[in-house]
Every structure is written in structure tokens, then in C-alpha cells.
Enzyme design. Structure first.
Site, PDB file in Angstrom:
ATOM      1  N   HIS A 168      65.147  39.691  -9.903  1.00 35.95           N
ATOM      2  CA  HIS A 168      64.611  41.352 -10.024  1.00 35.95           C
ATOM      3  C   HIS A 168      63.192  40.457  -9.656  1.00 35.95           C
ATOM      4  O   HIS A 168      62.030  41.131  -8.778  1.00 35.95           O
ATOM      5  CB  HIS A 168      63.900  41.425 -11.245  1.00 35.95           C
ATOM      6  CG  HIS A 168      63.403  43.339 -12.031  1.00 35.95           C
ATOM      7  ND1 HIS A 168      64.071  44.546 -11.182  1.00 35.95           N
ATOM      8  CD2 HIS A 168      62.712  42.867 -11.887  1.00 35.95           C
ATOM      9  CE1 HIS A 168      63.200  44.861 -11.526  1.00 35.95           C
ATOM     10  NE2 HIS A 168      62.143  44.272 -11.948  1.00 35.95           N
ATOM     11  N   GLU A 169      62.856  39.310 -10.465  1.00 40.32           N
ATOM     12  CA  GLU A 169      60.794  39.605 -10.587  1.00 40.32           C
ATOM     13  C   GLU A 169      60.696  38.718  -9.057  1.00 40.32           C
ATOM     14  O   GLU A 169      59.820  39.023  -8.000  1.00 40.32           O
ATOM     15  CB  GLU A 169      60.746  37.950 -11.229  1.00 40.32           C
ATOM     16  CG  GLU A 169      60.713  39.047 -13.376  1.00 40.32           C
ATOM     17  CD  GLU A 169      60.405  40.007 -12.818  1.00 40.32           C
ATOM     18  OE1 GLU A 169      59.091  40.550 -12.072  1.00 40.32           O
ATOM     19  OE2 GLU A 169      60.875  41.083 -14.175  1.00 40.32           O
ATOM     20  N   HIS A 192      60.098  42.021  -6.579  1.00 40.69           N
ATOM     21  CA  HIS A 192      58.563  41.881  -6.472  1.00 40.69           C
ATOM     22  C   HIS A 192      57.885  41.306  -5.709  1.00 40.69           C
ATOM     23  O   HIS A 192      57.124  42.060  -4.837  1.00 40.69           O
ATOM     24  CB  HIS A 192      58.260  41.847  -8.068  1.00 40.69           C
ATOM     25  CG  HIS A 192      58.815  42.929  -8.966  1.00 40.69           C
ATOM     26  ND1 HIS A 192      58.771  44.710  -8.521  1.00 40.69           N
ATOM     27  CD2 HIS A 192      59.400  43.777 -10.106  1.00 40.69           C
ATOM     28  CE1 HIS A 192      59.358  45.700  -9.371  1.00 40.69           C
ATOM     29  NE2 HIS A 192      59.847  44.177 -10.759  1.00 40.69           N
ATOM     30  N   GLU A 242      60.804  49.606  -9.662  1.00 40.41           N
ATOM     31  CA  GLU A 242      61.486  49.153 -10.569  1.00 40.41           C
ATOM     32  C   GLU A 242      62.610  49.183 -10.155  1.00 40.41           C
ATOM     33  O   GLU A 242      63.472  48.597  -9.765  1.00 40.41           O
ATOM     34  CB  GLU A 242      61.597  49.392 -11.767  1.00 40.41           C
ATOM     35  CG  GLU A 242      60.502  48.878 -12.829  1.00 40.41           C
ATOM     36  CD  GLU A 242      60.114  47.761 -12.394  1.00 40.41           C
ATOM     37  OE1 GLU A 242      60.721  46.937 -12.561  1.00 40.41           O
ATOM     38  OE2 GLU A 242      59.078  47.637 -12.623  1.00 40.41           O
TER      39      GLU A 242
END
Length: 299
Positions: A134-135, A138, A200
Site C-alpha cells: 500500500h505504501e 502511494h 487511500e
């Protein structure tokens, strides 16, 4: 959809900033405000990652400071970055019992990811992989730069709003100046939160693709939510403006998905990820070492 929404919200934030500058000082005030904002953004572009990491008390992993568990963690992050087609980011650890993580950096070539000791101690190895994917999403989507710019403009709006009482009374009157002081920061904060929430969902979806299994991230989010409510992240509490950078709100007392939350509700995010898992076959990422699928920490 998410990118278009982010662009619109950033345009709204910039428009609000310019409008406040005009209300306070007319065209010259707007020009001065624009110049100050440009300087702040330039400084943030080059230094935001260092500032954020220092404010959160993060320490970089080096060959001299890593344990066998942290070396495995670093190898997993590198494997996920390779799977995503990204350079391996710098890796940082934050000493706090609260499970959480965030990414920073102006572009993929200068990216860093940070995880708390609580995250590594509470989640399984697969769940940690879901979080770090997930990071990395980003990073790949350049959300870290977007959120830095957003925070900078929002901060500048708050600064200008405070100036309104002293320099804008001739144009707006006392009531108008007070209204700017109160309403402008709230409006900026709402737009900032909306941008954070929209990104998100995008990072969840891409992160699930990177790690190969949406259920890893779904399970991680549920554990992080429980852990974040049960423990305090001292560094985040001291610097609440950085809360939007974490995968889950690090500030205690977060409510459901509403105007004043920096993140979507965990229930909503997990539901989307579970739908993804039901719609496609899972192709898990190749993690070095034995994969532990039983519940419990992998440290």
C-alpha cells in the site's frame, strides 16, 4: 476517477488560498501570497521527506542496525518494490507500540517507507507485505508529493487567515476578518482530508495488486484499526498535521468515515478489498523465506 478528484480538490484549495490573499490585500496581497506559497512549496519539495521522518522520530535501517527480522522485512520491501517496478526505497523504523506505516519522498527515486515496531510485532508477514505494498502504491502514484503540497497550501491558508484580523480589516471589516480566520482553515482542512481519503482507496487497490492478495491488506487494516485505538503514537500526537500520511489515522478517537476523518473508515476499505479478492484469483508475491499464514506476529 481518484486522480481527477484529487486534481479538482487541489484546484479548490489553491483557489481558496488565492481568494483569501485577495480579500486581505487585493491584487497585491494575492501576488504576495502566491510568492510565499511558491517558496514554501519549493522548500517542501526538496526537504519534506527529511522533515517528516525527523518529526516522527524515524531511524533508518542500515546494515549495522538491522536484526535478522528487520533484514527479512527489508528484503520483503525490496521484493515488493521490484514487483511494482520501483527502485528500492529507504526503510525507516519508528519506535512506538501502535501499528502503523507511511511513505514519503518527492518521487520514486527519492522515496522512503516507515513502519512502526508495533506493526512488525502485531501483524503476520503477509499482512506486513500488504501494508508496505500500500505504501509503495502511494510512492508509485506520487501521492507523497501531492499530500506534501496539500499540507503546505493548507498551512499557508491558516497563516493568511491569521493575518486577516490585522491586515484585512479595512477591506473586510472586523466581522469579515473573523469569519476568514474561522472558516478558511476549516475549509482548507476539509479539502485536505478529502484528498487524503480519495488517495487511500486508490493506494489500497494498487497495493493489493502489488502484493498479489487483497486479503493480506484487508486483514492488516482490521488489526491496525484495533491496535491504533488501543495505543498512543506519541510522535503523531505531537504533530497531528502529519496524520494523513499514515495508512490508518494514528490519532486516538477517530470516528467513522465522515467529513472530519483523515482516512476512509476501515470497514469501507476492507469491504472493497474483500470484493476485489472475490473477483479475481490471488497471485501472491514471492516473499523471501518461509511464508507464515497463521495468525500472529512474524518477528
Amino acid at each position: 476517477m481518484g486522480t481527477a478528484k484529487t486534481f479538482v480538490l487541489l484546484a479548490m484549495l489553491t483557489g481558496l488560498f488565492m481568494a483569501i490573499g485577495y480579500l486581505i490585500g487585493g491584487v497585491p496581497g494575492m501576488a504576495i501570497a502566491f510568492t510565499v506559497a511558491a517558496a514554501m512549496n519549493a522548500f517542501s519539495y526538496w526537504n519534506a521527506d527529511k522533515i517528516v521522518l525527523k518529526m516522527q522520530g524515524a531511524r533508518e535501517l542500515t546494515p549495522e542496525t538491522t536484526t535478522p527480522m528487520l533484514r527479512t522485512f527489508a528484503n520483503d520491501v525490496a521484493s515488493l518494490a521490484e514487483r511494482a517496478g520501483l527502485p528500492a526505497p529507504k526503510i525507516y523504523i519508528i519506535e512506538t507500540p501502535q501499528p502503523n506505516a507511511f511513505a514519503t519522498g518527492r518521487n520514486p527515486q527519492h522515496a522512503a517507507v516507515a513502519a512502526t515496531t508495533g506493526l512488525l510485532g502485531m501483524l503476520t508477514r503477509e499482512e506486513v507485505a500488504g501494508v508496505m505494498a500500500h505504501e509503495l502504491a502511494h510512492v508509485q502514484n506520487r501521492d507523497t508529493l501531492t499530500m506534501t503540497i496539500t499540507a503546505t497550501i493548507a498551512g499557508a491558508i491558516g497563516m493568511l487567515a491569521n493575518f486577516a484580523l490585522f491586515f484585512g480589516r479595512e477591506r473586510t471589516g472586523l466581522i469579515g476578518s473573523l469569519a476568514i480566520m474561522i472558516i478558511a482553515p476549516i475549509a482548507a482542512g476539509l479539502v485536505q482530508m478529502a484528498i487524503s481519503r480519495s488517495r487511500e482507496y486508490v493506494a489500497d487497490a494498487r497495493g493489493a495488486e502489488i502484493c498479489g492478495n487483497p486479503l493480506w491488506l484487508a486483514s492488516a487494516l482490521e488489526k491496525i484499526e484495533r491496535g491504533a485505538r488501543a495505543s498512543v503514537n506519541v510522535q503523531a500526537e505531537r504533530n497531528p498535521a502529519m496524520a494523513h500520511m499514515y495508512i490508518s489515522n494514528p490519532l486516538n478517537g477517530q470516528g467513522a468515515d465522515n467529513l472530519f476523518s483523515t482516512h476512509p473508515s476501515t470497514t469501507n476499505r476492507v469491504a472493497v478489498l474483500r470484493r476485489m479478492a472475490g473477483e479475481q484469483m490471488s497471485t501472491p508475491a514471492d516473499l523471501p523465506g518461509p511464508a507464515r499464514r497463521a495468525a500472529g506476529p512474524w518477528g
